[in-house]
Design a protein around this motif. Structure first.
Motif, PDB file in Angstrom:
ATOM      1  N   ILE A  18      45.906  46.551  38.603  1.00  0.00           N
ATOM      2  CA  ILE A  18      46.393  45.187  38.423  1.00  0.00           C
ATOM      3  C   ILE A  18      45.791  44.040  37.756  1.00  0.00           C
ATOM      4  O   ILE A  18      45.924  43.019  37.742  1.00  0.00           O
ATOM      5  N   VAL A  19      44.305  44.378  37.877  1.00  0.00           N
ATOM      6  CA  VAL A  19      43.217  43.315  37.186  1.00  0.00           C
ATOM      7  C   VAL A  19      42.745  43.564  35.906  1.00  0.00           C
ATOM      8  O   VAL A  19      42.451  44.690  35.478  1.00  0.00           O
ATOM      9  N   LEU A  20      43.095  42.108  35.054  1.00  0.00           N
ATOM     10  CA  LEU A  20      42.518  42.530  33.652  1.00  0.00           C
ATOM     11  C   LEU A  20      41.457  41.406  33.591  1.00  0.00           C
ATOM     12  O   LEU A  20      41.325  40.179  34.039  1.00  0.00           O
ATOM     13  N   ASN A  27      37.689  33.657  30.961  1.00  0.00           N
ATOM     14  CA  ASN A  27      36.984  33.382  32.258  1.00  0.00           C
ATOM     15  C   ASN A  27      35.611  33.007  32.484  1.00  0.00           C
ATOM     16  O   ASN A  27      35.091  32.928  33.695  1.00  0.00           O
ATOM     17  N   THR A 100      43.969  38.425  44.732  1.00  0.00           N
ATOM     18  CA  THR A 100      42.900  39.230  44.071  1.00  0.00           C
ATOM     19  C   THR A 100      41.609  39.061  44.675  1.00  0.00           C
ATOM     20  O   THR A 100      40.940  40.113  44.672  1.00  0.00           O
ATOM     21  N   ASP A 124      47.749  26.927  33.687  1.00  0.00           N
ATOM     22  CA  ASP A 124      46.785  27.611  34.238  1.00  0.00           C
ATOM     23  C   ASP A 124      46.351  28.916  33.505  1.00  0.00           C
ATOM     24  O   ASP A 124      46.994  29.410  32.403  1.00  0.00           O
ATOM     25  N   ASP A 125      45.258  29.688  33.633  1.00  0.00           N
ATOM     26  CA  ASP A 125      45.038  30.608  33.034  1.00  0.00           C
ATOM     27  C   ASP A 125      45.726  32.151  33.281  1.00  0.00           C
ATOM     28  O   ASP A 125      46.168  32.497  32.329  1.00  0.00           O
ATOM     29  N   PHE A 126      46.054  32.399  34.559  1.00  0.00           N
ATOM     30  CA  PHE A 126      46.822  33.381  34.869  1.00  0.00           C
ATOM     31  C   PHE A 126      47.751  33.275  35.826  1.00  0.00           C
ATOM     32  O   PHE A 126      47.702  32.135  36.725  1.00  0.00           O
ATOM     33  N   LEU A 127      48.709  34.002  35.764  1.00  0.00           N
ATOM     34  CA  LEU A 127      50.072  33.868  36.823  1.00  0.00           C
ATOM     35  C   LEU A 127      50.145  35.337  37.201  1.00  0.00           C
ATOM     36  O   LEU A 127      50.483  36.425  36.517  1.00  0.00           O
ATOM     37  N   ALA A 128      49.814  35.640  38.657  1.00  0.00           N
ATOM     38  CA  ALA A 128      49.919  36.916  39.208  1.00  0.00           C
ATOM     39  C   ALA A 128      50.911  36.741  40.197  1.00  0.00           C
ATOM     40  O   ALA A 128      52.135  37.142  40.003  1.00  0.00           O
ATOM     41  N   ASN A 129      50.511  36.612  41.726  1.00  0.00           N
ATOM     42  CA  ASN A 129      51.540  36.283  42.594  1.00  0.00           C
ATOM     43  C   ASN A 129      52.287  35.165  42.793  1.00  0.00           C
ATOM     44  O   ASN A 129      52.894  34.885  43.562  1.00  0.00           O
ATOM     45  N   GLY A 130      51.828  34.044  42.030  1.00  0.00           N
ATOM     46  CA  GLY A 130      52.262  32.798  42.049  1.00  0.00           C
ATOM     47  C   GLY A 130      51.662  31.735  43.119  1.00  0.00           C
ATOM     48  O   GLY A 130      52.177  30.660  43.099  1.00  0.00           O
ATOM     49  N   GLN A 131      50.718  32.143  43.669  1.00  0.00           N
ATOM     50  CA  GLN A 131      50.210  31.248  45.057  1.00  0.00           C
ATOM     51  C   GLN A 131      49.556  30.108  44.504  1.00  0.00           C
ATOM     52  O   GLN A 131      49.715  29.176  44.836  1.00  0.00           O
ATOM     53  N   ALA A 132      48.726  30.048  43.268  1.00  0.00           N
ATOM     54  CA  ALA A 132      48.004  29.024  42.666  1.00  0.00           C
ATOM     55  C   ALA A 132      49.108  28.110  42.352  1.00  0.00           C
ATOM     56  O   ALA A 132      48.971  26.795  42.379  1.00  0.00           O
ATOM     57  N   LYS A 156      50.927  38.179  34.260  1.00  0.00           N
ATOM     58  CA  LYS A 156      51.061  39.769  34.866  1.00  0.00           C
ATOM     59  C   LYS A 156      52.693  39.837  35.359  1.00  0.00           C
ATOM     60  O   LYS A 156      52.878  39.523  36.384  1.00  0.00           O
TER      61      LYS A 156
HETATM   62  P1  5GP Z   1      48.042  33.873  41.587  1.00  0.00           P
HETATM   63  O1  5GP Z   1      47.827  32.710  42.655  1.00  0.00           O
HETATM   64  O2  5GP Z   1      49.091  33.949  40.898  1.00  0.00           O
HETATM   65  O3  5GP Z   1      48.055  35.259  42.500  1.00  0.00           O
HETATM   66  O4  5GP Z   1      46.731  34.087  40.782  1.00  0.00           O
HETATM   67  C1  5GP Z   1      46.464  33.170  40.098  1.00  0.00           C
HETATM   68  C2  5GP Z   1      44.721  33.218  39.914  1.00  0.00           C
HETATM   69  O5  5GP Z   1      44.403  34.277  40.194  1.00  0.00           O
HETATM   70  C3  5GP Z   1      44.572  32.902  38.607  1.00  0.00           C
HETATM   71  O6  5GP Z   1      44.265  31.354  38.415  1.00  0.00           O
HETATM   72  C4  5GP Z   1      43.158  33.746  38.275  1.00  0.00           C
HETATM   73  O7  5GP Z   1      42.181  32.780  38.646  1.00  0.00           O
HETATM   74  C5  5GP Z   1      43.374  34.729  39.152  1.00  0.00           C
HETATM   75  N1  5GP Z   1      43.849  36.056  38.870  1.00  0.00           N
HETATM   76  C6  5GP Z   1      45.062  36.775  39.293  1.00  0.00           C
HETATM   77  N2  5GP Z   1      44.846  38.000  38.647  1.00  0.00           N
HETATM   78  C7  5GP Z   1      44.067  37.818  37.602  1.00  0.00           C
HETATM   79  C8  5GP Z   1      43.461  38.988  36.676  1.00  0.00           C
HETATM   80  O8  5GP Z   1      44.051  40.144  36.618  1.00  0.00           O
HETATM   81  N3  5GP Z   1      42.354  38.761  36.066  1.00  0.00           N
HETATM   82  C9  5GP Z   1      41.760  37.559  36.183  1.00  0.00           C
HETATM   83  N4  5GP Z   1      40.879  37.226  35.321  1.00  0.00           N
HETATM   84  N5  5GP Z   1      42.250  36.552  37.146  1.00  0.00           N
HETATM   85  C10 5GP Z   1      43.359  36.505  37.798  1.00  0.00           C
END
Ligand code: 5GP
Length: 194
Positions: A18-20, A27, A100, A124-132, A156
């Motif tokens: 799950i982590v890149l 970064n 994360t 934003d740099d990443f979208l994963a679970n969307g919380q940010a 992701k």
């Molecule tokens: P979310 O709130 O969408 O779960 O995650 C957003 C934040 O988590 C991103 O702004 C980033 O900082 C960090 N993040 C989430 N997944 C990754 C990942 O796979 N790699 C990196 N480098 N940052 C991540």
């Protein structure tokens, strides 16, 4: 965006399913030429959206956000992250849980820098679970401003954030959508239009 995907394949490190890690260009070390191309791409995608302000979150959103702001000729505001923010009349705040990092941060933006007549593009740099992204959308809402959408460098797609935010009715434009990080390999979702 082909140059971004090529860079991810060449320099990205798959830390788990799950982590890149993309420390070599986004970064930690930053590739300014790539950031410029990313800014141009976001600016092109949102050029008719009437953007008056860009909102991002420190620290890794700042580079792509500034490049986009430069081209759209609008100011860039970054939300500050704190362990906790005391409620204040001068700040819009939201709590953001990072799956994360397994920690909650408060994010804050001064009321001086977003107005109710702003049309905001979130970057934003990443979208994963969307919380940010949800936290940033919440801040725009508190300001009474409107959101034109979100520009994400790397989404992701196998995590729920993208669907969650799009189902909310927010336009999300991601420059690379990773469909899987299994077996140490980065796979991308192929977009219909490049
Ligand atoms: P979310 O709130 O969408 O779960 O995650 C957003 C934040 O988590 C991103 O702004 C980033 O900082 C960090 N993040 C989430 N997944 C990754 C990942 O796979 N790699 C990196 N480098 N940052 C991540």
């Amino acid at each position: 965006m082909k140059t971004l995907k090529d860079k991810i394949v060449q320099e990205g490190k798959v830390l788990s399913d799950i982590v890149l890690k993309v420390d070599s260009f986004l970064n930690h070390q930053i590739d300014p030429q790539l950031m410029k191309e990313i800014g141009e791409e976001f600016a092109a995608r949102f050029k008719n959206a009437g953007i008056t302000k860009i909102l991002t979150i420190e620290s890794s959103g700042i580079a792509p956000a500034v490049m986009t702001g430069l081209i759209l000729d609008v100011p860039v505001v970054f939300a500050r992250k704190r362990k906790s923010v005391t409620l204040s009349d001068d700040l819009y705040t939201a709590s953001v849980y990072s799956y994360t990092k397994k920690e909650t941060n408060d994010i804050a933006v001064s009321i001086d820098y977003i107005d109710s007549d702003d049309t905001v593009l979130i970057i934003d740099d990443f979208l994963a679970n969307g919380q940010a992204l949800l936290g940033l959308l919440n801040i725009v809402k508190q300001a009474g401003a409107s959101t034109a959408g979100a520009g994400i460098v790397i989404e992701k797609g196998f995590q729920p954030g993208g669907d969650l935010i799009r189902e909310n009715g927010t336009r999300v434009e991601s420059l690379a959508i990773v469909s899987s990080l299994k077996h140490g390999k980065v796979d991308f979702l192929e977009e219909a239009v490049e």
